[in-house]
Design a protein around this motif. Sequence first.
Motif, PDB file in Angstrom:
ATOM      1  N   ARG A 100     -41.925  34.846  13.142  1.00 30.89           N
ATOM      2  CA  ARG A 100     -40.639  34.178  12.912  1.00 30.89           C
ATOM      3  C   ARG A 100     -40.579  33.597  11.491  1.00 30.89           C
ATOM      4  O   ARG A 100     -39.560  33.705  10.823  1.00 30.89           O
ATOM      5  CB  ARG A 100     -40.416  33.083  13.951  1.00 30.89           C
ATOM      6  CG  ARG A 100     -39.077  32.400  13.837  1.00 30.89           C
ATOM      7  CD  ARG A 100     -38.665  31.763  15.147  1.00 30.89           C
ATOM      8  NE  ARG A 100     -37.559  30.856  14.977  1.00 30.89           N
ATOM      9  CZ  ARG A 100     -36.301  31.231  14.758  1.00 30.89           C
ATOM     10  NH1 ARG A 100     -36.001  32.492  14.676  1.00 30.89           N
ATOM     11  NH2 ARG A 100     -35.346  30.334  14.610  1.00 30.89           N
ATOM     12  N   ILE A 101     -41.656  33.009  11.045  1.00 33.06           N
ATOM     13  CA  ILE A 101     -41.714  32.466   9.681  1.00 33.06           C
ATOM     14  C   ILE A 101     -41.490  33.592   8.670  1.00 33.06           C
ATOM     15  O   ILE A 101     -40.708  33.441   7.728  1.00 33.06           O
ATOM     16  CB  ILE A 101     -43.059  31.757   9.428  1.00 33.06           C
ATOM     17  CG1 ILE A 101     -43.162  30.491  10.282  1.00 33.06           C
ATOM     18  CG2 ILE A 101     -43.242  31.438   7.946  1.00 33.06           C
ATOM     19  CD1 ILE A 101     -44.564  29.915  10.386  1.00 33.06           C
ATOM     20  N   VAL A 102     -42.151  34.724   8.876  1.00 34.90           N
ATOM     21  CA  VAL A 102     -42.005  35.865   7.972  1.00 34.90           C
ATOM     22  C   VAL A 102     -40.561  36.362   7.978  1.00 34.90           C
ATOM     23  O   VAL A 102     -39.966  36.593   6.927  1.00 34.90           O
ATOM     24  CB  VAL A 102     -42.989  36.994   8.351  1.00 34.90           C
ATOM     25  CG1 VAL A 102     -42.657  38.295   7.637  1.00 34.90           C
ATOM     26  CG2 VAL A 102     -44.421  36.572   8.047  1.00 34.90           C
ATOM     27  N   TYR A 103     -39.993  36.524   9.163  1.00 28.90           N
ATOM     28  CA  TYR A 103     -38.622  37.035   9.294  1.00 28.90           C
ATOM     29  C   TYR A 103     -37.619  36.104   8.606  1.00 28.90           C
ATOM     30  O   TYR A 103     -36.786  36.543   7.821  1.00 28.90           O
ATOM     31  CB  TYR A 103     -38.293  37.198  10.778  1.00 28.90           C
ATOM     32  CG  TYR A 103     -36.919  37.739  11.033  1.00 28.90           C
ATOM     33  CD1 TYR A 103     -36.653  39.098  10.908  1.00 28.90           C
ATOM     34  CD2 TYR A 103     -35.877  36.892  11.402  1.00 28.90           C
ATOM     35  CE1 TYR A 103     -35.386  39.599  11.137  1.00 28.90           C
ATOM     36  CE2 TYR A 103     -34.599  37.392  11.629  1.00 28.90           C
ATOM     37  CZ  TYR A 103     -34.363  38.745  11.499  1.00 28.90           C
ATOM     38  OH  TYR A 103     -33.103  39.239  11.717  1.00 28.90           O
ATOM     39  N   LEU A 123     -34.260  34.308   3.822  1.00 27.06           N
ATOM     40  CA  LEU A 123     -33.977  33.290   2.807  1.00 27.06           C
ATOM     41  C   LEU A 123     -34.278  33.788   1.395  1.00 27.06           C
ATOM     42  O   LEU A 123     -33.523  33.492   0.464  1.00 27.06           O
ATOM     43  CB  LEU A 123     -34.756  32.003   3.101  1.00 27.06           C
ATOM     44  CG  LEU A 123     -34.254  31.215   4.302  1.00 27.06           C
ATOM     45  CD1 LEU A 123     -35.178  30.030   4.590  1.00 27.06           C
ATOM     46  CD2 LEU A 123     -32.835  30.718   4.077  1.00 27.06           C
ATOM     47  N   PHE A 124     -35.345  34.550   1.229  1.00 30.54           N
ATOM     48  CA  PHE A 124     -35.647  35.106  -0.087  1.00 30.54           C
ATOM     49  C   PHE A 124     -34.541  36.060  -0.517  1.00 30.54           C
ATOM     50  O   PHE A 124     -34.170  36.099  -1.692  1.00 30.54           O
ATOM     51  CB  PHE A 124     -36.992  35.834  -0.091  1.00 30.54           C
ATOM     52  CG  PHE A 124     -38.198  34.954   0.146  1.00 30.54           C
ATOM     53  CD1 PHE A 124     -38.159  33.575  -0.054  1.00 30.54           C
ATOM     54  CD2 PHE A 124     -39.399  35.503   0.579  1.00 30.54           C
ATOM     55  CE1 PHE A 124     -39.271  32.772   0.157  1.00 30.54           C
ATOM     56  CE2 PHE A 124     -40.524  34.729   0.782  1.00 30.54           C
ATOM     57  CZ  PHE A 124     -40.456  33.358   0.575  1.00 30.54           C
ATOM     58  N   GLN A 128     -31.377  35.879   0.393  1.00 36.11           N
ATOM     59  CA  GLN A 128     -30.164  35.101   0.129  1.00 36.11           C
ATOM     60  C   GLN A 128     -30.283  34.237  -1.124  1.00 36.11           C
ATOM     61  O   GLN A 128     -29.358  34.179  -1.930  1.00 36.11           O
ATOM     62  CB  GLN A 128     -29.855  34.182   1.314  1.00 36.11           C
ATOM     63  CG  GLN A 128     -29.448  34.899   2.568  1.00 36.11           C
ATOM     64  CD  GLN A 128     -29.420  33.971   3.776  1.00 36.11           C
ATOM     65  OE1 GLN A 128     -29.624  32.763   3.656  1.00 36.11           O
ATOM     66  NE2 GLN A 128     -29.177  34.539   4.940  1.00 36.11           N
ATOM     67  N   LYS A 129     -31.404  33.550  -1.265  1.00 35.51           N
ATOM     68  CA  LYS A 129     -31.551  32.533  -2.320  1.00 35.51           C
ATOM     69  C   LYS A 129     -32.480  32.947  -3.451  1.00 35.51           C
ATOM     70  O   LYS A 129     -32.590  32.227  -4.437  1.00 35.51           O
ATOM     71  CB  LYS A 129     -32.104  31.233  -1.719  1.00 35.51           C
ATOM     72  CG  LYS A 129     -31.212  30.584  -0.702  1.00 35.51           C
ATOM     73  CD  LYS A 129     -31.851  29.294  -0.211  1.00 35.51           C
ATOM     74  CE  LYS A 129     -30.896  28.504   0.638  1.00 35.51           C
ATOM     75  NZ  LYS A 129     -31.402  27.140   0.862  1.00 35.51           N
ATOM     76  N   GLY A 130     -33.181  34.048  -3.276  1.00 34.77           N
ATOM     77  CA  GLY A 130     -34.222  34.418  -4.212  1.00 34.77           C
ATOM     78  C   GLY A 130     -35.499  33.663  -3.883  1.00 34.77           C
ATOM     79  O   GLY A 130     -35.468  32.640  -3.186  1.00 34.77           O
ATOM     80  N   PHE A 131     -36.616  34.180  -4.377  1.00 38.15           N
ATOM     81  CA  PHE A 131     -37.900  33.540  -4.098  1.00 38.15           C
ATOM     82  C   PHE A 131     -37.928  32.113  -4.618  1.00 38.15           C
ATOM     83  O   PHE A 131     -38.358  31.189  -3.922  1.00 38.15           O
ATOM     84  CB  PHE A 131     -39.041  34.368  -4.701  1.00 38.15           C
ATOM     85  CG  PHE A 131     -40.394  33.788  -4.448  1.00 38.15           C
ATOM     86  CD1 PHE A 131     -40.987  33.881  -3.208  1.00 38.15           C
ATOM     87  CD2 PHE A 131     -41.084  33.139  -5.463  1.00 38.15           C
ATOM     88  CE1 PHE A 131     -42.243  33.346  -2.965  1.00 38.15           C
ATOM     89  CE2 PHE A 131     -42.340  32.596  -5.241  1.00 38.15           C
ATOM     90  CZ  PHE A 131     -42.915  32.708  -3.991  1.00 38.15           C
ATOM     91  N   SER A 132     -37.456  31.915  -5.838  1.00 39.71           N
ATOM     92  CA  SER A 132     -37.477  30.576  -6.443  1.00 39.71           C
ATOM     93  C   SER A 132     -36.516  29.616  -5.763  1.00 39.71           C
ATOM     94  O   SER A 132     -36.769  28.411  -5.718  1.00 39.71           O
ATOM     95  CB  SER A 132     -37.128  30.663  -7.927  1.00 39.71           C
ATOM     96  OG  SER A 132     -38.078  31.426  -8.607  1.00 39.71           O
ATOM     97  N   GLY A 133     -35.417  30.148  -5.244  1.00 41.10           N
ATOM     98  CA  GLY A 133     -34.396  29.295  -4.643  1.00 41.10           C
ATOM     99  C   GLY A 133     -34.686  28.862  -3.221  1.00 41.10           C
ATOM    100  O   GLY A 133     -34.077  27.919  -2.722  1.00 41.10           O
ATOM    101  N   ALA A 185     -38.935  26.046   6.775  1.00 38.65           N
ATOM    102  CA  ALA A 185     -39.277  25.236   7.951  1.00 38.65           C
ATOM    103  C   ALA A 185     -38.024  24.778   8.681  1.00 38.65           C
ATOM    104  O   ALA A 185     -37.970  24.816   9.911  1.00 38.65           O
ATOM    105  CB  ALA A 185     -40.123  24.036   7.527  1.00 38.65           C
ATOM    106  N   SER A 186     -37.017  24.375   7.943  1.00 42.97           N
ATOM    107  CA  SER A 186     -35.774  23.900   8.548  1.00 42.97           C
ATOM    108  C   SER A 186     -35.112  24.986   9.386  1.00 42.97           C
ATOM    109  O   SER A 186     -34.684  24.740  10.519  1.00 42.97           O
ATOM    110  CB  SER A 186     -34.822  23.421   7.456  1.00 42.97           C
ATOM    111  OG  SER A 186     -33.586  23.047   8.008  1.00 42.97           O
ATOM    112  N   VAL A 187     -35.028  26.194   8.841  1.00 40.30           N
ATOM    113  CA  VAL A 187     -34.390  27.289   9.577  1.00 40.30           C
ATOM    114  C   VAL A 187     -35.250  27.715  10.765  1.00 40.30           C
ATOM    115  O   VAL A 187     -34.728  28.024  11.834  1.00 40.30           O
ATOM    116  CB  VAL A 187     -34.090  28.486   8.646  1.00 40.30           C
ATOM    117  CG1 VAL A 187     -33.525  29.656   9.433  1.00 40.30           C
ATOM    118  CG2 VAL A 187     -33.113  28.080   7.545  1.00 40.30           C
ATOM    119  N   VAL A 188     -36.563  27.709  10.589  1.00 41.55           N
ATOM    120  CA  VAL A 188     -37.464  28.045  11.692  1.00 41.55           C
ATOM    121  C   VAL A 188     -37.372  26.986  12.790  1.00 41.55           C
ATOM    122  O   VAL A 188     -37.526  27.281  13.967  1.00 41.55           O
ATOM    123  CB  VAL A 188     -38.921  28.204  11.195  1.00 41.55           C
ATOM    124  CG1 VAL A 188     -39.902  28.334  12.347  1.00 41.55           C
ATOM    125  CG2 VAL A 188     -39.037  29.410  10.271  1.00 41.55           C
TER     126      VAL A 188
END
Length: 74
Positions: free
Chosen positions: A7-10, A15-16, A18-23, A30-33
Amino acid sequence: MMNAKERIVYISLELFAQKGFSGASVRDIASVVGVRESPLYKHFKNKQDILDNILVIMKERIELVYQENEVPRS
């Protein structure tokens, strides 16, 4: 059903994208998980470790597609 690490990976991949790795922060992931940051660190050292894990999974999936479709190697 996905286990916690999957789930963390998914979620991280989403998020990466949508926001990019840096974003995307570990806090965002953690919040979304739906957990605090500390459980993420039980599975991964840091955000880079999550990305590295995603890349390994993607490489394995691509390799499987190549094998299934008998893609010639150069």
